[in-house]
Structures are given as structure tokens and as C-alpha cells.
Design a protein around this motif. Structure first.
Motif, PDB file in Angstrom:
ATOM      1  N   GLN A 169     -14.592  48.867 -18.655  1.00  0.00           N
ATOM      2  CA  GLN A 169     -14.354  50.064 -19.470  1.00  0.00           C
ATOM      3  C   GLN A 169     -12.869  50.363 -19.610  1.00  0.00           C
ATOM      4  O   GLN A 169     -12.336  50.402 -20.711  1.00  0.00           O
ATOM      5  N   LEU A 170     -12.195  50.540 -18.467  1.00  0.00           N
ATOM      6  CA  LEU A 170     -10.787  50.917 -18.529  1.00  0.00           C
ATOM      7  C   LEU A 170      -9.867  49.719 -18.831  1.00  0.00           C
ATOM      8  O   LEU A 170      -8.790  49.898 -19.377  1.00  0.00           O
ATOM      9  N   MET A 171     -10.305  48.546 -18.468  1.00  0.00           N
ATOM     10  CA  MET A 171      -9.487  47.335 -18.670  1.00  0.00           C
ATOM     11  C   MET A 171      -8.097  47.501 -18.027  1.00  0.00           C
ATOM     12  O   MET A 171      -7.072  47.220 -18.639  1.00  0.00           O
ATOM     13  N   ARG A 172      -8.105  47.970 -16.775  1.00  0.00           N
ATOM     14  CA  ARG A 172      -6.812  48.132 -16.113  1.00  0.00           C
ATOM     15  C   ARG A 172      -6.200  46.791 -15.734  1.00  0.00           C
ATOM     16  O   ARG A 172      -6.920  45.806 -15.521  1.00  0.00           O
ATOM     17  N   LYS A 173      -4.870  46.798 -15.640  1.00  0.00           N
ATOM     18  CA  LYS A 173      -4.202  45.625 -15.082  1.00  0.00           C
ATOM     19  C   LYS A 173      -4.761  45.393 -13.678  1.00  0.00           C
ATOM     20  O   LYS A 173      -5.186  46.331 -13.019  1.00  0.00           O
ATOM     21  N   PHE A 174      -4.771  44.138 -13.249  1.00  0.00           N
ATOM     22  CA  PHE A 174      -5.312  43.665 -11.967  1.00  0.00           C
ATOM     23  C   PHE A 174      -6.817  43.440 -12.006  1.00  0.00           C
ATOM     24  O   PHE A 174      -7.404  43.011 -11.033  1.00  0.00           O
ATOM     25  N   SER A 175      -7.456  43.755 -13.138  1.00  0.00           N
ATOM     26  CA  SER A 175      -8.888  43.440 -13.198  1.00  0.00           C
ATOM     27  C   SER A 175      -9.077  42.049 -13.785  1.00  0.00           C
ATOM     28  O   SER A 175      -8.234  41.551 -14.534  1.00  0.00           O
ATOM     29  N   GLU A 176     -10.206  41.445 -13.439  1.00  0.00           N
ATOM     30  CA  GLU A 176     -10.538  40.126 -13.988  1.00  0.00           C
ATOM     31  C   GLU A 176     -10.693  40.210 -15.511  1.00  0.00           C
ATOM     32  O   GLU A 176     -10.368  39.262 -16.222  1.00  0.00           O
ATOM     33  N   ASP A 177     -11.179  41.378 -15.983  1.00  0.00           N
ATOM     34  CA  ASP A 177     -11.384  41.529 -17.427  1.00  0.00           C
ATOM     35  C   ASP A 177     -10.049  41.509 -18.163  1.00  0.00           C
ATOM     36  O   ASP A 177      -9.921  40.917 -19.228  1.00  0.00           O
ATOM     37  N   TYR A 178      -9.074  42.191 -17.572  1.00  0.00           N
ATOM     38  CA  TYR A 178      -7.755  42.231 -18.220  1.00  0.00           C
ATOM     39  C   TYR A 178      -7.161  40.813 -18.251  1.00  0.00           C
ATOM     40  O   TYR A 178      -6.657  40.353 -19.282  1.00  0.00           O
ATOM     41  N   GLN A 179      -7.259  40.120 -17.136  1.00  0.00           N
ATOM     42  CA  GLN A 179      -6.684  38.765 -17.077  1.00  0.00           C
ATOM     43  C   GLN A 179      -7.374  37.834 -18.083  1.00  0.00           C
ATOM     44  O   GLN A 179      -6.718  37.037 -18.766  1.00  0.00           O
ATOM     45  N   ARG A 180      -8.706  37.978 -18.169  1.00  0.00           N
ATOM     46  CA  ARG A 180      -9.443  37.118 -19.112  1.00  0.00           C
ATOM     47  C   ARG A 180      -8.973  37.365 -20.543  1.00  0.00           C
ATOM     48  O   ARG A 180      -8.646  36.444 -21.283  1.00  0.00           O
ATOM     49  N   LYS A 181      -8.881  38.642 -20.905  1.00  0.00           N
ATOM     50  CA  LYS A 181      -8.480  38.974 -22.276  1.00  0.00           C
ATOM     51  C   LYS A 181      -7.018  38.581 -22.522  1.00  0.00           C
ATOM     52  O   LYS A 181      -6.660  38.114 -23.611  1.00  0.00           O
ATOM     53  N   TYR A 182      -6.188  38.762 -21.493  1.00  0.00           N
ATOM     54  CA  TYR A 182      -4.779  38.361 -21.602  1.00  0.00           C
ATOM     55  C   TYR A 182      -4.700  36.865 -21.957  1.00  0.00           C
ATOM     56  O   TYR A 182      -3.935  36.447 -22.832  1.00  0.00           O
ATOM     57  N   TYR A 183      -5.523  36.050 -21.301  1.00  0.00           N
ATOM     58  CA  TYR A 183      -5.515  34.609 -21.607  1.00  0.00           C
ATOM     59  C   TYR A 183      -6.014  34.358 -23.032  1.00  0.00           C
ATOM     60  O   TYR A 183      -5.440  33.560 -23.769  1.00  0.00           O
ATOM     61  N   GLU A 184      -7.079  35.033 -23.407  1.00  0.00           N
ATOM     62  CA  GLU A 184      -7.614  34.811 -24.765  1.00  0.00           C
ATOM     63  C   GLU A 184      -6.544  35.125 -25.811  1.00  0.00           C
ATOM     64  O   GLU A 184      -6.311  34.349 -26.744  1.00  0.00           O
ATOM     65  N   LYS A 185      -5.883  36.254 -25.631  1.00  0.00           N
ATOM     66  CA  LYS A 185      -4.928  36.698 -26.648  1.00  0.00           C
ATOM     67  C   LYS A 185      -3.625  35.896 -26.600  1.00  0.00           C
ATOM     68  O   LYS A 185      -3.004  35.649 -27.635  1.00  0.00           O
ATOM     69  N   THR A 186      -3.214  35.514 -25.410  1.00  0.00           N
ATOM     70  CA  THR A 186      -1.979  34.703 -25.323  1.00  0.00           C
ATOM     71  C   THR A 186      -2.226  33.324 -25.931  1.00  0.00           C
ATOM     72  O   THR A 186      -1.367  32.767 -26.617  1.00  0.00           O
ATOM     73  N   LEU A 187      -3.404  32.772 -25.708  1.00  0.00           N
ATOM     74  CA  LEU A 187      -3.716  31.474 -26.316  1.00  0.00           C
ATOM     75  C   LEU A 187      -3.797  31.592 -27.839  1.00  0.00           C
ATOM     76  O   LEU A 187      -3.384  30.686 -28.569  1.00  0.00           O
ATOM     77  N   ALA A 188      -4.284  32.740 -28.312  1.00  0.00           N
ATOM     78  CA  ALA A 188      -4.326  32.950 -29.773  1.00  0.00           C
ATOM     79  C   ALA A 188      -2.898  32.948 -30.325  1.00  0.00           C
ATOM     80  O   ALA A 188      -2.622  32.378 -31.386  1.00  0.00           O
ATOM     81  N   MET A 189      -1.981  33.570 -29.588  1.00  0.00           N
ATOM     82  CA  MET A 189      -0.569  33.564 -30.005  1.00  0.00           C
ATOM     83  C   MET A 189      -0.020  32.124 -29.961  1.00  0.00           C
ATOM     84  O   MET A 189       0.640  31.672 -30.900  1.00  0.00           O
ATOM     85  N   ALA A 190      -0.358  31.423 -28.902  1.00  0.00           N
ATOM     86  CA  ALA A 190       0.171  30.068 -28.712  1.00  0.00           C
ATOM     87  C   ALA A 190      -0.285  29.108 -29.817  1.00  0.00           C
ATOM     88  O   ALA A 190       0.479  28.248 -30.259  1.00  0.00           O
ATOM     89  N   ARG A 191      -1.495  29.277 -30.260  1.00  0.00           N
ATOM     90  CA  ARG A 191      -2.037  28.378 -31.292  1.00  0.00           C
ATOM     91  C   ARG A 191      -1.210  28.388 -32.573  1.00  0.00           C
ATOM     92  O   ARG A 191      -1.243  27.444 -33.348  1.00  0.00           O
ATOM     93  N   GLN A 192      -0.485  29.502 -32.789  1.00  0.00           N
ATOM     94  CA  GLN A 192       0.261  29.623 -34.054  1.00  0.00           C
ATOM     95  C   GLN A 192       1.665  29.011 -33.984  1.00  0.00           C
ATOM     96  O   GLN A 192       2.385  29.004 -34.978  1.00  0.00           O
ATOM     97  N   ILE A 193       2.060  28.522 -32.810  1.00  0.00           N
ATOM     98  CA  ILE A 193       3.446  28.048 -32.672  1.00  0.00           C
ATOM     99  C   ILE A 193       3.486  26.547 -32.982  1.00  0.00           C
ATOM    100  O   ILE A 193       2.946  25.732 -32.227  1.00  0.00           O
TER     101      ILE A 193
END
Ligand code: GCB
Length: 617
Positions: free
Chosen positions: A535-559
Motif C-alpha cells: 500500500q505505502l510502497m515505502r523505501k526498504f520494502s521488497e515492493d519498492y525494490q521490485r518496482k525500482y528494478y522494473e522502472k530502472t530497466l524500462a529507462m535502461a532499455r531506451q539507451i
């Protein structure tokens, strides 16, 4: 001469000294394959926070009652002379199994930064006429003072590179008393600097060995495939008969014998056309050949893979073919709740298997210092490309000639130790160093050193990024003068972790195109294994880390010039600056797996991306 004394001498000579003289001598590569004996095992230890073993309380010479390295039996002495006063007794001091950081001996030693004495006794067959003996340590963190049978035999500074000390005239057949004073105190002019982001594991952290050689021996034999299709060998002999000596470098499986005579300095440079049937080493087929080097009475063996690595425009070419580096960063820390930097073969294999088989990776960044020799040998065997680096990290004393000499020595020692490892494709000279004139000239020197020592690999450094806002949008780039000198441009980037960018905004961040290959040498987010917070998606949660990877990889794909990545990091690792009482507790939690190897959800995000990349080949 110990490196410390040596570095002192070098400072006066820096300009004129030949490059190779920067390395500790001798190298004794593949010491594990040489005659002699393993000195790992049970040692006694004695803590010495006030350094009484080195100086008296009025700073004069240490008194006999404190000199841990004396070749004496304290108990026998006090029986013979009951008034004698000794405030140590190494033969009766507590014991530990080495190699191991001292945190593994006793948990109260976790934050002990200081001097520790280690002693063991050993017997060895008497040397035959003409033979020589060396004590070779794979790593002692941070400085070492070594005494054999009561005599000082040398010193060394630097926690991650090997050193060898000649003890031919000191070693005896029975009851040798070997004492090492290990000081882990970080130094302002040292490498790494006092502030890092990892545990400073004091101790004798890697194997040590008594090596026995003939009078003239093969110190190093560097055998590689050159870009123009030759097998080249550079063999360095040490000893009275080193000059004008016939040398053979044989690869029986290929019917190859590269041969010639050493020059006046004892060095052979020779080559032969690579045989037609040569199978090139790659992560998919990590073929190694048995190489036997023969010179006079000495014979040295190694297992060597042959491959080429180059860049062309923004491509990285392995054996002439473009490759994407599917990597991850790794610290030298074994799985478990209480790591002590004890890297056994099984421990190293467990880490690398999680990269290769778990993540479907083909690349590992061995951060932030040279890792154990067993690790780079395993990378050769298992088929993982390697980034190898020295601990020129954050803020070393760039303006200080002693610091530069130390870094150059580490770089040379690391390269000479591992030049035969086909897995290593890149030498990195620095991590996240702030741009100043002093830093630039320091790093330019290191890049030049790499090129002089090894023309068969790429040079990189993990750089800080530059962020601008253009037309209201974030534009990332590398704006570092060092980039001109490097083959691969490596960026550490933490948008969405150390910045407060919303994760959904990451894919809108653009990167300036580069004309050389770029890799993300780091990106990452902490997550405490098992902490879910959808719900809160706070830093240090597994959910935040998972989404961070998804979104960073989305950024990386465009380079368009991105040729690989080594996100931060495979496993949570001990880091004393990480003291959030709920989430960190002394650990950097950016691991994709927990300390004991439990995979976090982000692990599978990266695994999915790498499976896709693997299929694209
Ligand atoms: C970095 C450093 C690495 C740290 C990491 C972090 O940029 O290179 O040593 O551990 O960030 O977690 O902040």
C-alpha cells in the motif's frame, strides 16, 4: 623489501622508476600450484590495541615482555626464570582457523580497528642446495609486519593483493615460528580511504603458503590470445640464471610450444600463430587449456582460456561478436548471517552460481577491490566475464604521492596476479571519485599503467553521473574528463533511491548518447527480505525494490549505447554506516538476495530481463 618501505623509496623516484617496478616483487602467480606447503589452519591470536608489541610505553623499542614475534617459549622461560615478566604468551593464546577476518574469531571484535598478532609454528623439509623459500600471503587487511623465527622478513600495505617475502636464509626444518602483526586501522592516505560502504574485515583473510622454488624460478607467465590471432607469452624469471634462459610454454592439447630465450632482465616475449583448432573461451563455452611453462629447473602450470575483447564504436566485442553484459555487482562476502570474509572455493562458487544459473548472467563486477584468487579462477571455469577493480574509492588522498604510489602498486599487483584469467575483460581504476585536477592526474596515471601492463583488455572506471533539466525533463549524462581515456563508460546511477524521483517517472528520464559502450556499473535500492508494503510502497520494502528494478530497466532499455549492467548488488552485505534499526541493522540491504541467499522479488525482475537478453543473442 616490503611495499611500505618500497613505496617510501618509490616516492623519491616516482618519475624515473620503470613502471613494472611499482609491483611487489616477486609475483609468484599460481602459488597454489607450486611446491611448498599451505599455512592455513590453526593460528594463535593476541589483540594489541596500544601496539605494545611494536613500541614501549615511552615509545622506545618494545620490551621483551610484549614482543609477540620473539622466537621464544614464554612458558619455558618463566619456568626457568620465575621472576621474568611476560604479558603475552602466543603459544597459549586463543586460536582461530585462518584465513578469516577476525570478526569470525569473536563477535566482540566486530568494530576493532587496530593491531592483532598471529602466530603459528610449522615444520618443513630442509631446503635442498640452491632452493629458495618464500612466504606468500594472498591478502592481509590492511598492513602486515611479518616475522619468521624472531626476525623481521618484511612488511606490506594493502588489504587485497598478494605479496611474497623471501625467507631462504631464515626458514629452518623444524619448529619455525611465524608471527604476523596485522593492523586494520584505516589510513587517511591509504587505499581504500577510511570512509567506505563496506565492513573493514581486519585479518589474514586469504590463504598463505610457504613456496619452495629452484634458485631461478618462473615468477609469472602471461599467456594470451592477441587481437591479431597469435598466442603470445610473456614469461618473467627471477634468480641468478634468469638471463638468456631457454623457456617453453606448451599447450599439449593444441600441439603448441611457444619458445625462446629470456633477455638480460630475465623476460621472454614470444608468440606463435594460434592453432586452427583453438576453441575460444566464452561464457557459453568456458574452455580452458592446460599450460605448462618450463624454464631451467622450474615448471609452472596454469589453466588458461583464450579469447579477445575489444570495443568498436559503442559495441563490446567478445571474440569479435557484440555482447551485452548481463551482470551484477558482488562484494567479497560469503553467504550467512555472520560473514567473516572467508572465501572458500565452495563459498565463491555459491556466489557465482547465483549470478550464472540464478540470474542467467554472464558478467560479474567484483567490487570494490581485487577479490580472492579462487574467485577469478572459478569465473574462468564457470564462464563469467569479470570486472576487476582496485579500491580507489570515493575520496582517497588524490594529491598525495604516497597514495598514488600505493594505488599504482595495487593495480600492478592485481594485473600481474590475474593476467591469465580469460574471464577478466576489464580493469577498473576507480569508483565514484569527485572530479578535481588532482584526481584527474591520479587516474590518468592509473589508466596509462593499465595500458602499459595489459594491452589485451579494456579499461574503465565507475563514474558519477551528471543530471540536467532540459525542457522540464531530466537528462542524465557523463560529464567527466576521464571518459576520454576509457574504453567503456560506466555509470553509477540511483534515480529513485538517492533522489526523490517517483518510480513512475524513471522511464521518462533520458540519457545522453555516448560514442563508446556504456554500462550501468551500479543502480539499486535497499529492501529488507520479507518486508512487504504494497500500500505505502515505502523505501526498504521488497515492493519498492521490485518496482525500482522494473522502472530502472524500462529507462535502461531506451539507451541506445548501453551494453550491459552490474546492478548493486547480489547479496546484502555488512556496512557499518547503515544503521537504520528496523531495516538495516548494519547491513546494506541492496542485495537481490538476503544474507542467507533468500531471493527477493526484484531478483526475478532482473532474471526476466536477462533471460530476454539471453534469448536475443
Ligand atoms: C555506491 C557505491 C557503493 C555503495 C552503494 C550504496 O555508489 O559505489 O559502494 O555501497 O553506492 O549502496 O550506496
Amino acid at each position: 623489501m616490503g611495499l611500505k618501505a618500497f613505496v617510501g623509496a618509490m616516492c623519491a623516484l616516482t618519475v624515473l622508476a620503470p613502471l613494472d617496478a611499482q609491483a611487489s616483487s616477486p609475483t609468484l602467480t599460481r602459488a597454489d600450484n607450486r611446491d611448498g606447503q599451505d599455512l592455513s589452519g590453526t593460528w594463535h591470536y593476541s589483540v594489541d590495541p596500544y601496539r605494545d608489541g611494536l613500541a614501549g610505553f615511552h615509545r622506545g623499542a618494545p620490551g621483551a615482555g610484549h614482543r609477540r614475534y620473539d622466537d621464544v617459549d614464554v612458558d619455558a622461560l618463566t619456568r626457568a626464570k620465575p621472576t621474568a615478566l611476560y604479558e603475552y604468551d602466543m603459544d597459549r593464546a586463543p586460536t582461530a582457523t585462518l584465513p578469516q577476518g577476525w570478526i569470525g574469531h569473536d563477535p566482540t571484535l566486530r568494530y576493532y580497528q587496530g593491531l592483532m598478532w598471529y602466530t603459528r609454528r610449522f615444520d618443513t623439509p630442509a631446503l635442498k642446495p640452491g632452493q629458495r623459500a618464500f612466504l606468500r600471503f594472498e591478502a592481509v587487511n590492511y598492513t602486515a609486519k611479518v616475522f619468521l623465527n624472531g626476525k623481521s622478513v618484511g612488511e606490506h600495505e594493502g588489504g587485497f593483493t598478494p605479496f611474497s617475502l623471501e625467507v631462504t636464509d631464515v626458514v629452518r626444518a623444524s619448529n619455525n615460528q611465524l608471527t604476523v602483526g596485522v593492523d586494520s586501522t584505516p589510513q587517511a592516505d591509504g587505499v581504500p580511504p577510511p570512509v567506505t560502504d563496506w565492513e573493514n574485515y581486519g585479518g589474514i583473510t586469504r590463504p598463505m603458503r610457504l613456496v619452495i622454488t629452484p634458485g631461478t624460478f618462473i615468477d609469472e607467465a602471461w599467456v594470451r590470445l592477441t587481437k591479431d590471432g597469435k598466442i603470445a607469452a610473456t614469461v618473467t624469471l627471477d634468480g641468478a640464471q634468469a638471463a638468456n634462459q631457454e623457456v617453453h610454454v606448451r599447450v599439449a592439447e593444441l600441439g603448441l610450444d611457444v619458445t625462446g630465450r629470456t633477455d638480460a632482465k630475465g623476460v621472454l616475449n614470444a608468440s606463435a600463430a594460434a592453432p586452427k583448432g583453438l576453441a575460444r573461451w566464452s561464457p557459453d563455452r568456458p574452455k580452458l587449456y592446460d599450460v605448462v611453462v618450463q624454464a631451467g629447473e622450474d615448471r609452472l602450470t596454469d589453466r588458461v582460456g583464450f579469447r579477445t575483447i575489444e570495443t568498436k564504436g559503442s559495441e563490446i566485442l567478445l571474440n569479435g561478436k557484440p555482447i551485452f553484459l548481463r551482470g551484477i555487482s558482488v562484494h567479497e562476502e560469503e553467504f550467512g548471517e555472520n560473514p567473516a570474509r572467508t572465501i572458500t572455493e565452495a563459498g565463491a562458487r555459491a556466489l557465482l552460481a547465483e549470478v550464472k544459473d540464478g540470474l542467467h548472467g554472464n558478467f560479474v563486477r567484483l567490487a570494490h577491490y581485487p577479490h580472492s584468487e579462487v574467485t577469478t579462477r572459478l569465473a574462468d571455469e564457470m564462464g563469467l566475464l569479470v570486472w576487476s577493480e582496485i579500491p580507489v574509492y570515493w575520496l582517497v588522498d588524490f594529491g598525495n604521492p604516497r597514495t598514488l604510489a600505493l594505488a599504482r602498486g595495487m593495480l600492478a599487483d592485481n594485473i600481474r596476479r590475474d593476467r591469465n584469467r580469460a574471464s577478466i575483460i576489464m580493469w577498473s581504476v576507480a569508483n565514484e571519485t569527485p572530479i578535481t585536477d588532482a584526481r584527474n592526474s591520479f587516474l590518468y596515471q592509473l589508466v596509462d599503467d593499465v595500458r602499459a601492463l595489459d594491452d589485451s583488455r579494456l579499461v574503465t572506471a565507475a563514474l558519477l553521473t551528471d543530471r540536467k533539466t532540459v525542457d522540464g525533463k531530466a537528462l542524465m549524462g557523463l560529464n567527466d574528463p576521464l571518459a576520454d581515456k576509457l574504453d567503456v563508460l560506466s555509470a553509477n546511477t540511483y534515480n529513485g533511491w538517492y533522489s526523490d524521483d517517483a518510480l513512475d517517472a524513471l522511464s521518462g528520464i533520458a540519457w545522453k548518447a555516448t560514442d563508446k559502450p556504456m554500462v550501468f556499473s551500479e543502480f539499486g535500492a535497499d529492501a529488507l527480505a520479507g518486508f512487504s508494503d504494497p500500500q505505502l510502497m515505502r523505501k526498504f520494502s521488497e515492493d519498492y525494490q521490485r518496482k525500482y528494478y522494473e522502472k530502472t530497466l524500462a529507462m535502461a532499455r531506451q539507451i541506445s549505447s548501453l551494453r550491459g549492467m552490474s546492478p548493486w548488488i547480489l547479496k546484502d552485505f555488512r556496512a557499518p554506516r547503515r544503521q537504520h534499526p528496523v531495516y538495516q541493522q548494519g547491513w546494506n540491504r541492496k542485495g537481490l538476495v538476503s544474507p542467507t541467499g533468500r531471493r527477493k522479488p526484484a531478483f526475478f525482475v532482473l532474471q526476466g530481463f536477462y533471460k530476454e537478453k539471453e534469448a536475443e543473442k
